[in-house]
Design an enzyme around this catalytic site. Structure first.
Site, short mmCIF file in Angstrom:
data_model
loop_
_atom_site.label_atom_id
_atom_site.label_comp_id
_atom_site.label_asym_id
_atom_site.label_seq_id
_atom_site.Cartn_x
_atom_site.Cartn_y
_atom_site.Cartn_z
N ASP A 1 1.05 -1.24 0.04
CA ASP A 1 0.03 -0.06 0.01
C ASP A 1 1.01 1.08 0.05
O ASP A 1 2.01 1.39 0.29
CB ASP A 1 -0.98 0.22 1.00
CG ASP A 1 -2.14 -0.62 1.06
OD1 ASP A 1 -2.36 -1.06 -0.20
OD2 ASP A 1 -2.92 -0.90 2.17
N LYS B 1 -3.36 3.14 -2.34
CA LYS B 1 -4.61 4.26 -2.45
C LYS B 1 -4.21 5.28 -1.70
O LYS B 1 -3.95 5.42 -0.50
CB LYS B 1 -5.80 3.41 -1.98
CG LYS B 1 -6.48 2.32 -3.03
CD LYS B 1 -7.36 1.66 -2.34
CE LYS B 1 -7.42 0.85 -1.40
NZ LYS B 1 -8.55 0.12 -0.55
N MET C 1 -7.74 9.09 9.56
CA MET C 1 -8.47 9.34 8.38
C MET C 1 -9.51 10.57 8.72
O MET C 1 -10.68 10.49 7.80
CB MET C 1 -9.21 8.11 7.54
CG MET C 1 -8.02 7.08 7.40
SD MET C 1 -8.52 5.72 6.73
CE MET C 1 -9.42 4.99 8.23
#
Length: 256
Positions: free
Chosen positions: A38, A60, A173
């Site tokens: 990732d 991502k 996040m």
């Protein structure tokens, strides 16, 4: 050609500092036939991968998707069947908002053997690197770790519930929802509650902003903090400064 048993191992890479990956994770990387990694994985860890393994970046970032999750799932299954041991290397701990469980379930539905190697979660390690304990006697008896953005791209309802408690609240996040988060704490009259926001935690380019519920938005704007970052709200944030003051007093005493 030697047939290899198809297998998926989901591995936690830790929060960013390469030294925080586990020995078991390193051993797993050395035995991989394929590694899918990732965007949040420190690329220095790629040096520990079996030199014969195929390495694929499937990272991502917000607004930039090299692979959709469905494509990653399909890739895991396809490579496991053709190559053998697939290692899915993910930042932090794959079972804490890392979708590791989803990928394992998908692989298992195709009869692929699965295993998991836990990683040190950024929700714990990043505050710790800044001398912020998530629990401390007299300050916090528990802590929440909440995603700032749900599957529907909305702020989790759990933030509003957590804001009513005396627990330390860690939001992952959540930078895109920071004004909403702050408003919820203000509604609970926690205007002076200490807040820390840590960007690129445990890495060489780490940045931190410290303030209160009422001041943190201005501090973040002034210091230009953005994702990837962790938001910590709670009295425990003050420990960082308390420790610094104690150390400073000690140094003064030694000089005197």
């Amino acid at each position: 050609m030697i047939f290899k048993n198809p297998k998926l191992t989901v591995v936690g890479a830790g929060p960013g500092d390469v030294d925080l990956i586990t020995l078991k994770a390193i051993k797993t990387l050395k035995n991989a036939d394929v590694v899918l990694y990732d965007a949040l994985v420190n690329e220095e860890l790629l040096d520990h991968i079996n030199p014969k393994a195929e390495i694929i970046f499937v990272g991502k970032r917000r607004g930039c998707y090299r692979y959709q999750q469905e494509q990653i799932n399909d890739l895991i299954v396809a490579r496991a069947k053709t190559h053998g041991h697939v290692v899915r290397l993910k930042g932090g701990d794959p079972f804490i908002f890392g979708r590791g469980a989803e990928e394992m379930e998908f692989a298992a539905s195709f009869g692929i053997e699965t295993a998991m190697v836990p990683g040190i979660s950024s929700s714990l390690a990043v505050p710790a690197y800044q001398n912020i304990p998530l629990t401390k006697r007299g300050n916090a008896e528990s802590f929440w770790v909440i995603t700032g953005t749900t599957k529907d791209h909305k702020l989790s309802n759990d933030v509003a519930i957590a804001a009513k408690s005396n627990a330390t609240v860690v939001v992952l996040m959540g930078m895109g929802k920071l004004p909403e988060i702050i408003k919820l704490f203000q509604q609970e009259h926690k205007n002076n509650l200490p807040v820390a926001i840590i960007q690129n935690g445990t890495r060489d380019n780490e940045k931190i902003a410290v303030g209160t519920v009422d001041t943190i938005l201005d501090v973040v704007k002034k210091q230009k903090l953005s994702n990837p970052a962790i938001i910590v709200l709670g009295e425990v944030v003050s420990h960082r400064q308390i420790l610094a003051n104690v150390q400073q007093e000690h140094q003064k005493a030694l000089i005197a």
